[in-house]
Design a protein around this motif. Sequence first.
Motif, PDB file in Angstrom:
ATOM      1  N   ASN A 220       1.015  -1.579  -0.067  1.00 18.19           N
ATOM      2  CA  ASN A 220       0.407   0.536   0.315  1.00 18.19           C
ATOM      3  C   ASN A 220       0.901   0.927   0.395  1.00 18.19           C
ATOM      4  O   ASN A 220       0.160   2.268  -0.447  1.00 18.19           O
ATOM      5  CB  ASN A 220      -0.836   0.166   1.447  1.00 18.19           C
ATOM      6  N   LYS A 221       2.020   1.194   1.246  1.00 19.30           N
ATOM      7  CA  LYS A 221       3.000   2.516   0.509  1.00 19.30           C
ATOM      8  C   LYS A 221       3.663   2.876  -0.899  1.00 19.30           C
ATOM      9  O   LYS A 221       3.168   4.145  -0.985  1.00 19.30           O
ATOM     10  CB  LYS A 221       4.113   1.644   2.000  1.00 19.30           C
ATOM     11  N   ALA A 222       3.949   1.237  -1.371  1.00 14.51           N
ATOM     12  CA  ALA A 222       4.288   1.660  -2.802  1.00 14.51           C
ATOM     13  C   ALA A 222       3.122   2.090  -3.554  1.00 14.51           C
ATOM     14  O   ALA A 222       4.051   3.325  -4.633  1.00 14.51           O
ATOM     15  CB  ALA A 222       4.984   0.445  -3.280  1.00 14.51           C
ATOM     16  N   GLU A 223       2.021   1.856  -3.780  1.00 15.72           N
ATOM     17  CA  GLU A 223       1.284   2.218  -3.855  1.00 15.72           C
ATOM     18  C   GLU A 223       0.342   3.523  -4.405  1.00 15.72           C
ATOM     19  O   GLU A 223       0.746   4.802  -4.903  1.00 15.72           O
ATOM     20  CB  GLU A 223      -0.014   1.442  -4.349  1.00 15.72           C
ATOM     21  N   THR A 224       0.697   4.293  -2.764  1.00 12.99           N
ATOM     22  CA  THR A 224       0.394   5.387  -2.347  1.00 12.99           C
ATOM     23  C   THR A 224       1.545   6.213  -3.204  1.00 12.99           C
ATOM     24  O   THR A 224       1.492   8.120  -3.195  1.00 12.99           O
ATOM     25  CB  THR A 224       0.442   5.520  -0.800  1.00 12.99           C
ATOM     26  N   ARG A 225       2.764   5.974  -2.823  1.00 14.29           N
ATOM     27  CA  ARG A 225       4.200   6.599  -3.305  1.00 14.29           C
ATOM     28  C   ARG A 225       3.690   6.708  -4.928  1.00 14.29           C
ATOM     29  O   ARG A 225       4.063   8.043  -5.517  1.00 14.29           O
ATOM     30  CB  ARG A 225       5.296   5.824  -2.713  1.00 14.29           C
ATOM     31  N   LYS A 226       3.899   5.400  -5.465  1.00 15.42           N
ATOM     32  CA  LYS A 226       3.130   5.935  -6.967  1.00 15.42           C
ATOM     33  C   LYS A 226       1.622   7.128  -7.258  1.00 15.42           C
ATOM     34  O   LYS A 226       2.905   7.657  -8.661  1.00 15.42           O
ATOM     35  CB  LYS A 226       3.145   4.563  -7.226  1.00 15.42           C
TER      36      LYS A 226
ATOM     37  N   ARG B  46       2.146  -0.210 -13.014  1.00 18.75           N
ATOM     38  CA  ARG B  46       1.799  -1.153 -11.661  1.00 18.75           C
ATOM     39  C   ARG B  46       1.518  -2.327 -11.802  1.00 18.75           C
ATOM     40  O   ARG B  46       2.419  -3.028 -12.623  1.00 18.75           O
ATOM     41  CB  ARG B  46       0.245  -0.555 -11.564  1.00 18.75           C
ATOM     42  N   ALA B  47       1.263  -3.182 -10.792  1.00 22.41           N
ATOM     43  CA  ALA B  47       1.463  -4.386 -10.485  1.00 22.41           C
ATOM     44  C   ALA B  47       0.213  -5.061 -10.572  1.00 22.41           C
ATOM     45  O   ALA B  47      -0.762  -4.615 -10.722  1.00 22.41           O
ATOM     46  CB  ALA B  47       1.565  -4.640  -8.643  1.00 22.41           C
ATOM     47  N   ARG B  48       0.277  -5.331 -11.758  1.00 22.46           N
ATOM     48  CA  ARG B  48      -1.132  -6.737 -12.329  1.00 22.46           C
ATOM     49  C   ARG B  48      -1.227  -7.576 -11.060  1.00 22.46           C
ATOM     50  O   ARG B  48      -0.552  -7.698 -10.382  1.00 22.46           O
ATOM     51  CB  ARG B  48      -0.573  -7.973 -13.744  1.00 22.46           C
ATOM     52  N   SER B  49      -3.317  -7.067 -11.749  1.00 20.03           N
ATOM     53  CA  SER B  49      -4.013  -8.162 -10.563  1.00 20.03           C
ATOM     54  C   SER B  49      -3.709  -9.405 -10.990  1.00 20.03           C
ATOM     55  O   SER B  49      -4.378  -9.403 -12.037  1.00 20.03           O
ATOM     56  CB  SER B  49      -5.473  -7.374 -10.658  1.00 20.03           C
ATOM     57  N   HIS B  50      -3.691 -10.301  -9.941  1.00 24.09           N
ATOM     58  CA  HIS B  50      -3.764 -12.046  -9.858  1.00 24.09           C
ATOM     59  C   HIS B  50      -4.562 -12.065  -9.354  1.00 24.09           C
ATOM     60  O   HIS B  50      -4.240 -12.999  -8.124  1.00 24.09           O
ATOM     61  CB  HIS B  50      -2.496 -11.870  -9.978  1.00 24.09           C
TER      62      HIS B  50
ATOM     63  N   LYS C  37       1.186   9.582  -4.902  1.00 22.61           N
ATOM     64  CA  LYS C  37       1.935  10.967  -5.126  1.00 22.61           C
ATOM     65  C   LYS C  37       2.443  11.379  -6.622  1.00 22.61           C
ATOM     66  O   LYS C  37       2.445  13.062  -6.782  1.00 22.61           O
ATOM     67  CB  LYS C  37       2.664  10.984  -4.019  1.00 22.61           C
ATOM     68  N   ILE C  38       3.316  10.506  -6.689  1.00 19.73           N
ATOM     69  CA  ILE C  38       4.545  10.948  -8.110  1.00 19.73           C
ATOM     70  C   ILE C  38       3.809  11.292  -9.450  1.00 19.73           C
ATOM     71  O   ILE C  38       4.081  12.253  -9.787  1.00 19.73           O
ATOM     72  CB  ILE C  38       5.469   9.525  -8.100  1.00 19.73           C
ATOM     73  N   GLU C  39       2.710  10.759  -9.235  1.00 22.03           N
ATOM     74  CA  GLU C  39       1.859  10.490 -10.335  1.00 22.03           C
ATOM     75  C   GLU C  39       0.655  12.170 -10.320  1.00 22.03           C
ATOM     76  O   GLU C  39       1.460  12.907 -11.251  1.00 22.03           O
ATOM     77  CB  GLU C  39       0.975   9.800 -11.110  1.00 22.03           C
ATOM     78  N   SER C  40       0.020  12.773  -9.681  1.00 19.05           N
ATOM     79  CA  SER C  40      -0.005  13.886  -8.936  1.00 19.05           C
ATOM     80  C   SER C  40       0.990  15.450  -9.162  1.00 19.05           C
ATOM     81  O   SER C  40       0.620  15.823  -9.347  1.00 19.05           O
ATOM     82  CB  SER C  40      -0.616  13.587  -7.805  1.00 19.05           C
ATOM     83  N   LEU C  41       2.322  14.706  -8.862  1.00 15.89           N
ATOM     84  CA  LEU C  41       3.029  15.967  -8.881  1.00 15.89           C
ATOM     85  C   LEU C  41       3.918  15.744 -10.376  1.00 15.89           C
ATOM     86  O   LEU C  41       4.006  16.921 -11.085  1.00 15.89           O
ATOM     87  CB  LEU C  41       4.265  15.670  -7.932  1.00 15.89           C
ATOM     88  N   ARG C  42       3.949  14.707 -11.304  1.00 11.48           N
ATOM     89  CA  ARG C  42       4.596  15.224 -12.386  1.00 11.48           C
ATOM     90  C   ARG C  42       3.734  14.289 -12.918  1.00 11.48           C
ATOM     91  O   ARG C  42       3.256  12.693 -14.039  1.00 11.48           O
ATOM     92  CB  ARG C  42       6.207  13.691 -12.317  1.00 11.48           C
ATOM     93  N   PRO C  43       2.253  14.239 -13.492  1.00 11.42           N
ATOM     94  CA  PRO C  43       1.250  14.051 -15.031  1.00 11.42           C
ATOM     95  C   PRO C  43       1.585  13.552 -15.377  1.00 11.42           C
ATOM     96  O   PRO C  43       1.663  12.350 -16.195  1.00 11.42           O
ATOM     97  CB  PRO C  43       0.420  15.432 -15.477  1.00 11.42           C
ATOM     98  N   THR C  44       3.081  13.733 -16.384  1.00 14.79           N
ATOM     99  CA  THR C  44       3.747  13.199 -17.807  1.00 14.79           C
ATOM    100  C   THR C  44       4.199  11.321 -17.231  1.00 14.79           C
ATOM    101  O   THR C  44       4.232  11.179 -18.000  1.00 14.79           O
ATOM    102  CB  THR C  44       4.557  14.019 -18.018  1.00 14.79           C
TER     103      THR C  44
END
Length: 139
Positions: free
Chosen positions: A106-112, A126-130, A114-121
């Motif tokens: 969850n922490k890694a997903e949150t970090r991702k 993302r890990a595939r759902s299994h 946050k990065i996407e919101s700061l840098r939209p490009t």
Amino acid sequence: IFKFLGAISVDLGKDRIKPYLLTILTPLYRELNSTYAEQDPTLKNLSQEIIELLKKLVGLEAFSLAFSSVQKQANQKRAMRKKQRALQTVANPDIAARRKLKRHKNKAETRKRKIESLRPTYKAKRARSHALKDLAMVE
């Protein structure tokens, strides 16, 4: 419910409200001290108003005793839950390890996010759902 508690308090009056003071203060205290991210400010204001109303109604001394009792109960419950979590970590290390893995994921997903919101490009991988694989009993 908070409006109902306030109305009942006023209706019962000073003498008849005292036995129910702890019951009324418990949800109000919980709302005042909650640390949820999505907290409703109107609910917090309403609980503060009802607490002020109760203070005037029963008197400062009786209110302070009841409020401190509610605080003490909440702190004891919090400490008990923390202690049980620590004991469960020792008693069931596999459950604790799963919980830790989930927290790190969850922490890694949150970090991702946050990065996407700061840098939209930037698009994080993302890990595939299994979902079906996770449900299977794999050793």
